[in-house]
Write an enzyme that holds these catalytic residues in place. Structure first.
Site, short mmCIF file in Angstrom:
data_model
loop_
_atom_site.label_atom_id
_atom_site.label_comp_id
_atom_site.label_asym_id
_atom_site.label_seq_id
_atom_site.Cartn_x
_atom_site.Cartn_y
_atom_site.Cartn_z
N HIS A 475 0.83 -1.20 0.00
CA HIS A 475 0.00 0.00 0.00
C HIS A 475 0.88 1.27 0.00
CE1 HIS A 475 -3.67 2.34 1.17
NE2 HIS A 475 -2.74 3.14 1.67
N GLU A 476 1.77 1.34 0.96
CA GLU A 476 2.60 2.55 1.07
C GLU A 476 3.55 2.66 -0.11
OE1 GLU A 476 1.76 4.83 3.00
OE2 GLU A 476 0.38 3.64 4.21
N HIS A 479 1.73 4.42 -2.82
CA HIS A 479 1.81 5.89 -2.65
C HIS A 479 3.19 6.38 -3.12
CE1 HIS A 479 -1.93 6.71 -0.61
NE2 HIS A 479 -1.67 5.94 0.41
N HIS A 482 3.43 6.75 -6.74
CA HIS A 482 2.71 7.96 -7.17
C HIS A 482 3.66 9.17 -7.10
CE1 HIS A 482 -1.51 10.08 -6.79
NE2 HIS A 482 -1.03 10.14 -8.01
ZN LIG Z 1 -2.99 5.20 1.95
#
Ligand SMILES: [Zn+2]
Length: 684
Positions: A475-476, A479, A482
């Site tokens: 998940h991280e 990010h 991104h």
């Molecule tokens: Zn998040």
């Protein structure tokens, strides 16, 4: 008074980064340096703003918008190091500084947004925007900047500005009161039990209850408290129906117990002020104001998502309830099935259906292998590679540094990661940037980091993760991608600078690749034997994911719908709690499930503004990630190259350079429907 130290921002290690790979030279930064450097950097930024605002030349994109975006580099530099330290490696000195710096920063930035001369120049450009022949990204940045000023009240007359400032101040103090009241109710209530009352409770629940009793001066006893981490497991496992009922009633009444900590009037006042604020700024409702710069844009779009999910969730929950009632009858209960029975019988059903032990999985999830899996998926999808550089001093010896390279071998940026828990780190997991990536001015390469809180293994042993922890890592890292893949001109739309209901797409989407069979076969190898995870174990793990979806979706969606009901009206309800009850009745809310957050303790919505008219965002992002991954599944190839390129270009690289709806449609060909999310949740 001690002599004021003059700070040379052009040479100080906090603002002029001269360490290896262009990182700050962390070794030469002292905790005592921050305060003076912050003051100097704030002053320097103020002078830059004054120069832009007071420019005698007519406003141009260059001398106003670009100048504004590029101003404050020393402030950005010292801030990013400071907030990194405050989260990942803090101490008393840093914590004291935090209390000093936060209000300074907020005063500084509100002065910038209230600067009338500056707004006049932005407004001039904005009014002429059609004639300036701007490219799409520049036009969007101009519009966003203008809107940001307007939303802060730049267009109001003096009285309006004053009223807006008063409303904001009142709202922020009411928000603080709201949160403190909930805390007070949670702190003051405890149900003390003895050994004989603990039937059904696993050891981990007993030990946290023992600790809770001890901190409340009842050594040797056990306390049920209203902290979610005790309340939920207690009502899940306790065989004492009478005690479950007491705990349930106390939990759902937090903030509504009369007396000084009652939030009823706080909520009433907040809703009134929010409605007034929206009207002052020219919006039909507070939800319209809040949603204006999101992907959803309007309350109607939020309902188009939530309403069909609500229907399906009610159906699923009602079917689930029948099964739970059967279990209750079999267990000899002849009471009417109630809200305090749900978690208890659901847990019984879970063990019956999906019994497996987390401990069986752990040896297959070695931290270093899961990191490799993250990198490997990024290489397969986006062509970037990661090369670790050893011996680079960052904020802590545990932090690792990786050079991120493009497919042609050129350097794209840096990725730093700090995986292990320690007492100087706050809990949780997050991504942030020391520097974001953009092309404006001299440009900047992204320097992105991830912070995790995994237990550090003894020296020489491999760190092993639970499935949830491995998911968090993906998940991280999503990010982080991104931030690292960003390919925009303007700093204010770089990387994760996107709306609240879009920002979790890159991260939640990336989680899907953890459970792609090819990824697990290659990277989920047993720590001792080196053998891949057995298929049967993997299948059980995947099947258990959708269990209990009816309950979870009803309790979440009820809260999201109440949040919208409060804020999508033009006025405020006279009695919010009556309005809550009436709205739930209209929705056919089952009396066997409680809202995940009832109004008097709905911190997301009333402890500050963060998720007001925004609680739906969690589900919105889930719709996006489920639909986006379904696009890969439809091709039969989780790494489909053409699709991966569209994903890179329109989602991971685009930041906030275009409207999120436009970006998503460019990737997927259409806007998502909730269908894939409902399948993922097991509702259809
Ligand atoms: Zn998040």
């Amino acid at each position: 008074m001690p002599p004021t130290k003059t700070v040379d921002l052009a040479a100080h290690p906090l603002t002029k980064w001269q360490g290896p790979l262009g990182l700050p030279d962390f070794a030469s930064i002292g905790d005592g340096d921050f305060s003076a450097v912050f003051d100097a950097a704030l002053k320097a930024h103020e002078a830059e703003i004054d120069a832009i605002a007071g420019n005698k030349d007519a406003p141009t994109i260059d001398n106003t918008l670009a100048a504004l975006e590029l101003a404050g580099e020393p402030l950005d530099h010292v801030s990013s190091i400071f907030w990194c330290r405050a989260g990942a490696h803090t101490n008393d000195a840093i914590q004291a500084l935090e209390r000093e710096i936060s209000p300074k920063m907020s005063r500084h930035f509100s002065a910038v947004s209230m600067n009338e001369k500056l707004f006049a120049r932005i407004d001039d450009l904005y009014q002429r925007r059609e004639t300036l022949k701007l490219d799409a990204e520049t036009l969007r940045v101009l519009e966003k900047t203008w809107k940001g000023f307007v939303r802060s009240g730049a267009k109001l007359d003096a009285d309006g500005k004053k009223r807006l400032a008063n409303i904001s101040e009142e709202l922020s103090s009411l928000g603080t009161t709201f949160g403190q009241n909930v805390l007070a109710d949670e702190r003051d209530w405890a149900l003390f039990l003895d050994e004989a009352d603990l039937a059904g409770l696993p050891d981990f629940v007993k030990s946290s209850m023992a600790e809770a009793a001890e901190t409340r001066g009842q050594n040797g006893r056990y306390a049920v408290t209203l902290s979610r981490s005790i309340y939920e497991p207690f009502t899940t496992f306790s065989e004492r129906r009478d005690l479950r009922e007491i705990a349930f009633r106390a939990f759902t009444m937090r903030g509504q117990n009369g007396g000084a900590s009652d939030n009823t009037s706080v909520v009433r006042d907040m809703l009134k002020l929010r409605a007034e604020k929206a009207k002052l700024l020219g919006y039909g409702s507070f939800a319209a104001l809040k949603l204006d710069d999101t992907m959803a844009k309007t309350p109607k779009a939020v309902h188009d998502l939530l309403d069909p999910v609500w229907e399906k969730a009610l159906e699923k929950a009602s079917a689930d309830q029948k099964e739970l009632e059967r279990l209750a009858t079999e267990a000899g209960s002849n009471e009417k099935f109630a809200a305090w029975d749900w978690r208890f019988y659901q847990e019984k059903l879970r063990t019956e259906k999906f019994a497996f032990d987390e401990a069986e999985l752990k040896p297959y999830l070695q931290l270093d292998r899961v990191i490799d899996a993250c990198f490997d998926v990024a290489t397969k999808l986006f062509g970037i590679t990661f090369e670790e550089k050893k011996g680079i001093a960052a904020w802590h010896p545990d932090a690792r540094t990786f050079v991120v390279k493009n497919a042609d071998g050129s350097e794209r940026g840096l990725f730093l990661a700090d995986y292990f828990a320690r007492s100087s780190k706050r809990s949780g997991a997050w991504m942030s940037a020391l520097k974001s990536g953009y092309k404006l001015g001299n440009g900047s390469k992204p320097v992105i980091y991830n912070i995790m809180n995994f237990a550090k293994p003894p020296a020489g042993e491999a760190a092993l993760l639970s499935v949830d922890e491995a998911k968090t890592l993906f998940h991280e890292f999503g990010h982080a991608l991104h931030g690292m893949l960003t390919d925009v001109t303007w700093p204010s739309v770089a990387g994760t600078s996107v709306s609240r209901d879009f920002v979790e797409l890159p991260s939640q989407l990336y989680e899907h690749w953890l459970t792609v069979p090819a990824v697990l076969e290659k990277h989920a190898l047993h720590v001792k034997t080196g053998k891949p995870m057995p298929k049967a174990l993997l299948d059980k793990m995947l099947a258990a994911r959708t269990f209990g979806a009816g309950f979870a979706t009803v309790e979440f969606t009820a809260s999201a719908l109440i949040d919208m009901a409060y804020h999508a009206r033009s006025d405020a309800p006279a009695e919010p709690l009556e309005f809550e009850a009436e709205t739930l009745e209209k929705l056919h809310m089952p009396d066997t499930i409680a809202m995940r957050h009832r109004t008097p303790h709905f911190g997301h919505v009333f402890s500050g503004d963060g998720y007001s008219a925004g609680y739906y965002s969690y589900m919105w992002s889930e719709v996006l990630d489920a639909d986006a991954f379904a696009a890969f599944e439809e091709t039969g190839d989780p790494f489909n190259p053409a699709l991966a390129e569209r994903l890179r270009k329109n989602i991971y690289a685009a930041g906030g350079s275009k409207d999120p709806e436009e970006l998503y449609t460019a990737f997927r060909g259409k806007m998502p429907s909730p269908e894939a999310m409902m399948v993922k949740r097991g509702l259809v």
